[in-house]
Design an enzyme around this catalytic site. Structure first.
Site, PDB file in Angstrom:
ATOM      1  N   LYS A  52       2.659  11.869  -1.166  1.00 55.61           N
ATOM      2  CA  LYS A  52       2.914  11.244  -2.471  1.00 55.61           C
ATOM      3  C   LYS A  52       1.602  10.963  -3.200  1.00 55.61           C
ATOM      4  O   LYS A  52       1.483  11.206  -4.400  1.00 55.61           O
ATOM      5  CB  LYS A  52       3.703   9.944  -2.287  1.00 55.61           C
ATOM      6  CG  LYS A  52       5.165  10.157  -1.931  1.00 55.61           C
ATOM      7  CD  LYS A  52       5.852   8.847  -1.586  1.00 55.61           C
ATOM      8  CE  LYS A  52       7.305   9.097  -1.201  1.00 55.61           C
ATOM      9  NZ  LYS A  52       7.983   7.919  -0.659  1.00 55.61           N
ATOM     10  N   GLN A  96       8.468   2.293   1.357  1.00 56.03           N
ATOM     11  CA  GLN A  96       8.803   3.410   2.242  1.00 56.03           C
ATOM     12  C   GLN A  96       9.757   2.967   3.356  1.00 56.03           C
ATOM     13  O   GLN A  96       9.503   1.980   4.057  1.00 56.03           O
ATOM     14  CB  GLN A  96       7.513   3.996   2.852  1.00 56.03           C
ATOM     15  CG  GLN A  96       7.734   5.216   3.717  1.00 56.03           C
ATOM     16  CD  GLN A  96       8.314   6.398   2.944  1.00 56.03           C
ATOM     17  OE1 GLN A  96       7.944   6.644   1.805  1.00 56.03           O
ATOM     18  NE2 GLN A  96       9.204   7.117   3.558  1.00 56.03           N
ATOM     19  N   ASP A 119      12.521   5.288  -6.691  1.00 54.96           N
ATOM     20  CA  ASP A 119      13.284   5.914  -5.609  1.00 54.96           C
ATOM     21  C   ASP A 119      14.757   6.074  -5.983  1.00 54.96           C
ATOM     22  O   ASP A 119      15.481   6.850  -5.374  1.00 54.96           O
ATOM     23  CB  ASP A 119      13.180   5.079  -4.320  1.00 54.96           C
ATOM     24  CG  ASP A 119      12.227   5.683  -3.300  1.00 54.96           C
ATOM     25  OD1 ASP A 119      11.954   6.892  -3.390  1.00 54.96           O
ATOM     26  OD2 ASP A 119      11.770   4.955  -2.409  1.00 54.96           O
TER      27      ASP A 119
END
Length: 288
Positions: A52, A96, A119
């Site tokens: 990322k 995460q 997300d």
């Protein structure tokens, strides 16, 4: 059979994003800033977050990495999320997953400001997606839809079978496939479904997101079907330096010859997931 190249498609989209970012900066706006919160040292999570950060650089974004040990308390993590929610320099951020067992993942997801939830996991974004309103769509389903669009794969009236019902892939991609503009007829199969083989064998499009390596076999796929393999399970391998390799949910070697289009693992859906996160971050920066 056409191989759907997610790596090449993602590279092209990143170039498009980078060009848009440079125009934003030239017009006097700040660069988008994506923050990632990483708890612990899970190998898969470390790799994903590193990718990322690399993708942020390729797209011309700023990136911020916040690390916690896996002993972090739920309160400490929630305090950091509140801080990121209030930080005007951060356009979007992700926490995460997976998180350590002593932390309630759903509580963490719901604590994120839905306007920074790149997300696409917050209930507000999930709800807006389900009724076709503008929102952040979770990255993997968004990446799948983009591959279908870019490869001009017909979906209207097609029989689509989604194998898997997770909140991250199965449910949202099923919703997206049935929405107006995509117009597929969708069946969702899962671990309790009877006659999965028979259901899959009638599908024009199979989206395999079960997390079981090699689950979709050649006798489950009809001639000319489109197969999208979301699986990325690590299996031991003596042929790689790391000692493992990624295996998809599809028995690629035997299924591919029957397909009109198929995604490989790796190099199919995976690169599109991070790419979609970049697109969401750009969208968040524009909205802010």
């Amino acid at each position: 059979m056409t191989l759907i190249d997610g790596k090449a498609t993602a590279a092209q989209i990143k170039k498009e994003i980078a060009a848009e970012v440079e125009k934003m900066v030239a017009d006097g706006h700040k660069r988008p800033n994506l923050a990632a919160v990483l708890v612990g040292h899970d190998g898969g999570s470390e790799t994903y977050v590193a990718n990322k950060i690399k993708s942020c650089a390729e797209c011309g974004f700023e990136s911020t990495l916040i690390r916690f040990e896996d002993t972090v308390s739920e309160k400490e993590l929630l305090d950091k999320i509140a801080e990121l929610n209030a930080d005007d320099n951060i356009d979007g951020f992700i926490v995460q997953l997976p998180l350590p067992k002593h932390i309630d993942e759903q509580k963490i997801i719901e604590a994120i400001d839905y306007r920074k939830d790149v997300d696409g996991f917050h209930p507000v974004n999930v709800g807006r997606m389900s009724i076709g309103l503008p929102c952040f769509v979770s990255a993997t389903p968004s990446g799948i839809m983009e591959l279908l669009r870019r490869y001009e794969i017909p979906t209207a009236g097609k029989n689509c079978v989604v194998v898997g019902r997770s909140n991250i892939v199965g449910k949202p991609v099923a919703t997206l496939m049935m929405q107006k503009g995509t117009d597929a007829t969708v069946t969702v199969c899962h671990s309790r479904t009877q006659d999965i083989k028979d259901i899959c064998s009638r599908a024009d499009i199979i989206i395999a997101a079960m997390g079981k390596p090699g689950f979709i076999t050649a006798d489950m796929v009809k001639e000319g079907a489109v197969v999208i393999d979301v699986g990325t399970t690590r299996v031991p391998s003596s042929e790689t330096k790391s000692g493992f390799r990624l295996k998809g949910d599809v028995d690629f070697e035997n299924v591919a010859p029957k397909c009109s289009f198929i995604t490989p693992v790796p190099g199919g859906v995976g690169p599109m997931t991070i790419c979609s996160l970049m697109r969401n971050t750009l969208q968040a920066a524009k909205q802010r």
